[in-house]
Design a protein around this motif. Structure first.
Motif, mmCIF file in Angstrom:
data_model
loop_
_atom_site.group_PDB
_atom_site.id
_atom_site.type_symbol
_atom_site.label_atom_id
_atom_site.label_comp_id
_atom_site.label_asym_id
_atom_site.label_seq_id
_atom_site.Cartn_x
_atom_site.Cartn_y
_atom_site.Cartn_z
ATOM 1 N N CYS A 43 0.837 -1.200 0.000
ATOM 2 C CA CYS A 43 0.000 0.000 0.000
ATOM 3 C C CYS A 43 0.874 1.252 0.000
ATOM 4 N N THR A 44 0.416 2.271 -0.708
ATOM 5 C CA THR A 44 1.064 3.581 -0.685
ATOM 6 C C THR A 44 -0.022 4.647 -0.788
ATOM 7 N N HIS A 45 0.376 5.895 -0.631
ATOM 8 C CA HIS A 45 -0.586 6.996 -0.660
ATOM 9 C C HIS A 45 -0.210 8.008 -1.740
ATOM 10 N N VAL A 46 -1.226 8.570 -2.375
ATOM 11 C CA VAL A 46 -1.061 9.623 -3.381
ATOM 12 C C VAL A 46 -1.952 10.782 -2.958
ATOM 13 N N THR A 47 -1.404 11.980 -2.943
ATOM 14 C CA THR A 47 -2.173 13.167 -2.576
ATOM 15 C C THR A 47 -2.557 13.932 -3.841
ATOM 16 N N VAL A 48 -3.851 14.229 -3.949
ATOM 17 C CA VAL A 48 -4.390 14.996 -5.079
ATOM 18 C C VAL A 48 -4.806 16.363 -4.543
ATOM 19 N N THR A 49 -4.373 17.434 -5.201
ATOM 20 C CA THR A 49 -4.698 18.803 -4.788
ATOM 21 C C THR A 49 -5.490 19.492 -5.886
ATOM 22 N N ASN A 50 -6.523 20.224 -5.476
ATOM 23 C CA ASN A 50 -7.339 21.002 -6.412
ATOM 24 C C ASN A 50 -6.960 22.484 -6.282
ATOM 25 N N PRO A 51 -6.103 23.019 -7.182
ATOM 26 C CA PRO A 51 -5.719 24.430 -7.094
ATOM 27 C C PRO A 51 -6.761 25.364 -7.711
ATOM 28 N N SER A 52 -7.815 24.801 -8.264
ATOM 29 C CA SER A 52 -8.846 25.565 -8.944
ATOM 30 C C SER A 52 -9.713 26.350 -7.958
ATOM 31 N N ALA A 53 -10.450 27.303 -8.483
ATOM 32 C CA ALA A 53 -11.418 28.052 -7.670
ATOM 33 C C ALA A 53 -12.788 27.385 -7.695
ATOM 34 N N LEU A 54 -12.886 26.226 -8.369
ATOM 35 C CA LEU A 54 -14.143 25.495 -8.472
ATOM 36 C C LEU A 54 -14.005 24.096 -7.891
ATOM 37 N N PRO A 55 -15.079 23.551 -7.337
ATOM 38 C CA PRO A 55 -15.017 22.160 -6.878
ATOM 39 C C PRO A 55 -14.933 21.212 -8.074
ATOM 40 N N THR A 56 -14.326 20.062 -7.861
ATOM 41 C CA THR A 56 -14.211 19.058 -8.915
ATOM 42 C C THR A 56 -14.308 17.669 -8.318
ATOM 43 N N ARG A 57 -14.553 16.695 -9.165
ATOM 44 C CA ARG A 57 -14.620 15.299 -8.724
ATOM 45 C C ARG A 57 -13.551 14.517 -9.453
#
Length: 160
Positions: free
Chosen positions: A68-82
């Motif tokens: 198992c490992t971990h990946v971090t996803v960041t949303n730099p946008s001004a809008l929500p996303t999926r």
């Protein structure tokens, strides 16, 4: 030339960049002597997501085990996303399930990526994350399935 004429419409946004667009609008209302003036403001933003890893190396893993490992996803946008990954390669799993998650503006989300090899061979595959803006976020993955170090071929053994 056209861009030079539009420069006065671009304003400095909250980020300090010229990413705010202001459009003056004039509305003529029937039976009213004075028109209505207002400005339509548009904040320009990116649709990209940022991953903390471009590739994952799971290393060696026994066929009867998982890594198992971990990946971090960041949303730099001004809008929500999926985000999500609907077609996972065999032996790979994500938490939250299928990597389905919603990210608010500026939010970071950690995905748990688990690989369980199904045979003792070398694996090279991609983790195809997709955003709601149809942006592809491929993560290259590498692993090596190996036979377990211990193998018992009897039904009962006693340790003294």
């Amino acid at each position: 030339e056209a861009m030079a004429r539009l420069q006065h419409l671009l304003l400095e946004g909250p980020s300090g960049a010229r990413d705010l667009l202001r459009l003056p609008v004039r509305v003529a209302v029937p039976d009213q002597t004075l028109p209505v003036y207002f400005s339509l403001r548009v904040q320009l933003t990116t649709a990209d997501l940022v991953l903390d890893k471009e590739a994952i190396d799971f290393g060696q893993c026994a066929v009867s085990d998982s890594v198992c490992t971990h990946v971090t996803v960041t949303n730099p946008s001004a809008l929500p996303t999926r985000i999500g990954c609907l077609q996972l390669p065999r032996g790979l799993s994500l938490r939250p399930p299928a990597g389905l998650a919603s990210l608010l503006p500026g939010e970071k989300r950690e995905l748990e990526v688990t690989f369980a090899p199904y045979t003792d061979t070398e694996f090279n595959f991609g983790l195809p994350l997709t955003s709601s803006c149809n942006r592809k976020l491929p993560i290259a993955c590498h692993a090596e399935g190996v036979q377990p170090a211990l193998h018992f071929n009897c039904a009962k053994f006693v340790l003294d």
